[in-house]
Design an enzyme around this catalytic site. Structure first.
Site, short mmCIF file in Angstrom:
data_model
loop_
_atom_site.label_atom_id
_atom_site.label_comp_id
_atom_site.label_asym_id
_atom_site.label_seq_id
_atom_site.Cartn_x
_atom_site.Cartn_y
_atom_site.Cartn_z
N GLU A 1 1.00 48.13 -18.50
CA GLU A 1 -0.22 48.52 -17.80
C GLU A 1 -0.55 49.99 -18.02
OE1 GLU A 1 -2.20 47.94 -13.41
OE2 GLU A 1 -0.08 48.44 -13.49
N THR B 1 -6.89 43.27 -7.65
CA THR B 1 -8.05 43.11 -8.51
C THR B 1 -8.35 41.64 -8.79
OG1 THR B 1 -7.56 45.23 -9.57
CG2 THR B 1 -9.05 43.76 -10.74
#
Length: 391
Positions: free
Chosen positions: A246, A163
């Site tokens: 996360e 990302t």
């Protein structure tokens, strides 16, 4: 659980609202409104990051000893809720929420002094080099090799679904430093300068047309041994610590509720669509209670209840439900899918109707990834079955 705010907490909420009113510029709000992906792009979020950093509120989830403001769980929840309600840009978490805690927990003094201030200032933008072709959910099977030669590691391999690597100047990566031991024991955690010779970034365009993801190729990249976090072979332990940040914790429900509010304000929902909106709100509010209970449990020194394992799974389902509702609510107006990005650019084509309609198709397609990234829904169900249900 008593959710009423004390006078001190109400005063803090007022302080946050006043700060947001002054610090969030029209350009920041517009950029956030016209973001179709998970995170805002640097030209949108860096100014907001700088404002938060100057206020001392950027790393509000870090402990005070690491540079955080020392807030309790309720203050963190108030801050997140007010930021999302005000339409603040979403900051990428790869640096602030993932590698930052790794560095102040496992990094040495030199690494902390070098990387943490640059992370907070925005000088360093981070990407996460974990997944590889054939090594996503089964991360322990990764094949990127790091061979030590003197004071360097020579790194070769490929990372995927990385990302915002197109913006990053640093990447934290899991690499295999020992192929002779059990898979998890041969993995180490390296910090890689993206400007190093041998690093190549290639874009992956999502079905939505967004460029959030990338392939990263590493061809004999020399990485100083000083960029090893922890010890050789400790990467798997560090990765599990990182993935807890996360996959769990807070941050889902406030954004979901704020986006649902924006959708219901932008259009009139009746009949079955109104019923769906109510069900999604109830699920998001229940998720919010779960996140709060988990935060309070951790703050009181207790391990989080097994219910917290379902947070990411439920958040994914609610997110996809909201974007599906937007498609149905706006009808033909939701089928806009301009190829030009970013939507907030001055020369971007005008959208038809409110932003929620113009971005509905892109957000719907982008949200399909929610049940994949950060652990697929199937992986989450397996974790829940083993750890919570005992299957």
């Amino acid at each position: 659980m008593d959710l009423s705010l004390s006078p001190e907490q109400q005063a803090f909420r007022t302080e946050v609202r006043s700060f947001l009113q002054d610090a969030l510029t029209p350009a920041m709000r517009q950029g956030a409104t016209l973001t179709s992906g998970v995170f805002a792009e640097p030209d949108v979020y860096l100014a907001w990051q700088a404002a938060l950093n100057a206020k001392g509120w950027l790393v509000y989830f870090w402990p005070k000893a690491a540079g955080g403001p020392g807030w309790d769980a309720v203050r963190r929840w108030i801050f997140e809720t007010e930021c999302t309600a005000a339409g603040a840009p979403i900051l990428p978490g790869m640096g602030l929420k993932l590698v930052g805690p790794v560095l102040y927990t496992y990094g040495n003094d030199e690494q902390q002094e070098r990387f943490l201030p640059a992370l907070c200032s925005g000088e360093h933008i981070w990407a996460q080099g974990f997944s590889e072709p054939g090594s996503g959910s089964d991360l322990a099977s990764l094949r990127t090799r790091a061979v030590r030669e003197g004071d360097d590691y020579v790194v070769s391999g490929q990372k995927i679904w990385t990302t915002q690597a197109q913006f990053a100047n640093w990447m934290f990566a899991l690499v295999r430093t020992d192929a002779t031991v059990k898979a998890q024991r041969g993995i180490s955690f390296l910090l890689i300068d993206m400007a190093s010779p041998g690093v190549t970034v290639r874009p992956i365009l999502s079905a939505s047309g967004d460029h959030e993801l990338n392939e990263v190729f590493l061809e004999d990249v020399r990485v100083p041994v000083a960029n090893l976090v922890g010890e050789e072979g400790q990467g798997w332990t560090i990765a599990k610590f990182l993935l807890e940040n996360e996959r769990g914790g807070t941050g889902y429900a406030p954004q979901l509720l704020a986006d649902l509010d924006r959708l219901t304000r932008a259009t009139t929902l009746t009949g079955e669509l109104a019923d769906r909106a109510v069900r999604l709100r109830l699920e998001a509010e229940a998720l919010e209670m779960t996140e709060l209970r988990t935060l309070l449990e951790i703050e009181q020194g207790n391990p989080p209840h097994a219910r917290s394992l379902a947070v990411k799974l439920i958040a994914s389902e609610v997110r996809q439900g909201i974007e599906g509702l937007a498609i149905d609510a706006f009808g033909m107006a939701s089928l806009q899918l301009p190829a030009e990005r970013p939507f907030h650019a001055a020369d971007a084509p005008a959208l038809v109707g409110p932003p929620e309609a113009g971005l509905a198709a892109a957000r719907y397609l982008n949200a399909r990834a929610w049940s994949i990234f950060g652990g697929t829904s199937e992986i989450q169900l397996t974790i829940i079955a083993k750890a919570a249900v005992g299957l």
